[in-house]
Design an enzyme around this catalytic site. Sequence first.
Site, PDB file in Angstrom:
ATOM      1  N   GLY A 128       0.821  -1.197   0.000  1.00 59.93           N
ATOM      2  CA  GLY A 128       0.000   0.000   0.000  1.00 59.93           C
ATOM      3  C   GLY A 128       0.854   1.245   0.000  1.00 59.93           C
ATOM      4  N   SER A 162      -1.562  -3.960  -6.450  1.00 60.99           N
ATOM      5  CA  SER A 162      -1.532  -5.231  -7.174  1.00 60.99           C
ATOM      6  C   SER A 162      -1.814  -6.399  -6.228  1.00 60.99           C
ATOM      7  CB  SER A 162      -0.174  -5.434  -7.842  1.00 60.99           C
ATOM      8  OG  SER A 162       0.123  -4.368  -8.705  1.00 60.99           O
ATOM      9  N   GLU A 246      12.641  -3.872  -5.630  1.00 61.15           N
ATOM     10  CA  GLU A 246      11.544  -3.775  -6.592  1.00 61.15           C
ATOM     11  C   GLU A 246      12.002  -3.273  -7.953  1.00 61.15           C
ATOM     12  OE1 GLU A 246       7.307  -1.360  -7.182  1.00 61.15           O
ATOM     13  OE2 GLU A 246       8.222  -1.524  -5.207  1.00 61.15           O
ATOM     14  N   ASN A 358       9.577   7.349 -14.807  1.00 62.47           N
ATOM     15  CA  ASN A 358      10.939   7.657 -15.244  1.00 62.47           C
ATOM     16  C   ASN A 358      11.397   9.011 -14.727  1.00 62.47           C
ATOM     17  OD1 ASN A 358      10.629   5.278 -16.604  1.00 62.47           O
ATOM     18  ND2 ASN A 358      11.110   6.086 -18.629  1.00 62.47           N
ATOM     19  N   GLU A 359      10.476   9.981 -14.681  1.00 57.19           N
ATOM     20  CA  GLU A 359      10.856  11.319 -14.221  1.00 57.19           C
ATOM     21  C   GLU A 359      11.262  11.292 -12.746  1.00 57.19           C
ATOM     22  OE1 GLU A 359       8.543  11.477 -17.831  1.00 57.19           O
ATOM     23  OE2 GLU A 359       8.118  10.539 -15.885  1.00 57.19           O
TER      24      GLU A 359
END
Length: 372
Positions: A128, A162, A246, A358-359
């Site tokens: 979460g 997920s 991750e 990506n930023e």
Amino acid sequence: MALPELEPGVLPPGAERLRAEVRAFLAAAEFEPRCDAWLTGADPGFSRELGARGWLGMTLPAEYGGRARTALERFVVVEELLAAGAPVGAHWIADRQMGPSLLANGTDGQKREFLPAIARGECFFAIGMSEPGAGSDLASVRTRAEHADGGWRLTGTKVWTSGAHLAHAIVVLARSAPGGPRHEGRHEGLSQFVVRLPGDGVTIRPILGLSGEHHFNEVVFDGAPAELLGREGDGWRQVTAELAHERSGPERFLSTFALVRLVCSLAPGVASGRLVGRLWALRQASLAVAGALAAGRSPDLEAAVVKDLGTRFEREVIDVAREQLAVEPDPASPDLAARLLAQAVVQAPGFTLRGGTNEILRGIVARGLGVR
């Protein structure tokens, strides 16, 4: 500040024997390869079978049900599962990052309750983190944790969670105290909590993907009972360490490997060769991060780079497949290439979001290098 340096990842003795064992198991297993299987391919029975073979919780100590193997040995198993497009989604988050996080930060009771079950493939976790309106800015979380009845209660909402509908527990990043007044101070006052699922005060609502599949969820906490994970106020450091696991793994460039394999077999040439070259470079970078984790380091910057480059590679795979394969994406087609291309196309919008955009990742690297 100098660029971060990593020693090349070198697989341990016996790695190829382990790889052969995994390949033999996968060759005999019954499943259809798919793109993004670590997110969309959940099969609890398959996860339990991996646990029985000692291929989950591999790096956990034996006293907690693990096999005390190295991160590099786990890398071998993981990349074979991903390359095969195997249905590993049910256990993925628990094995990848919550097991190591519980080992590093949990109480002895939490470790003994959760870790052996994770290693058996019988306990699945969700994370979460993301919240409505917060995007990838984890420091702006608004879920609140308050002391109550000798423990904690959570109030707030998490999105894009997920596997929450399959999970037995969720680890939640919440604000347990006010943050500092400056931008950097927002990282203060954050803590992590374990919430058992299903549970009182927790509502899980499905968020369907573009294909209509259900693997994302909105999770609402309304006074949900929770246990502190680690130290109060140490949530930001704990989350950052988890993100190294991750962001750097081979799922960041092998999510579309089933499609890469088809492109190379059906349309060999310069374009497919370019994909293979980039794939090999990304694998070496990911392997180097696994080596750093095995040595006890936390290569946060390097993991961010692997994730950024891996995201761009995954999108390039789709572009090359569109150019080289004479098929249209169709999830119901009898042609495997058309099905795999369809799976990759509908999952592509999420490639850059999960694990940080990506930023955001480039901002992390810039700050780490002292240029921001």
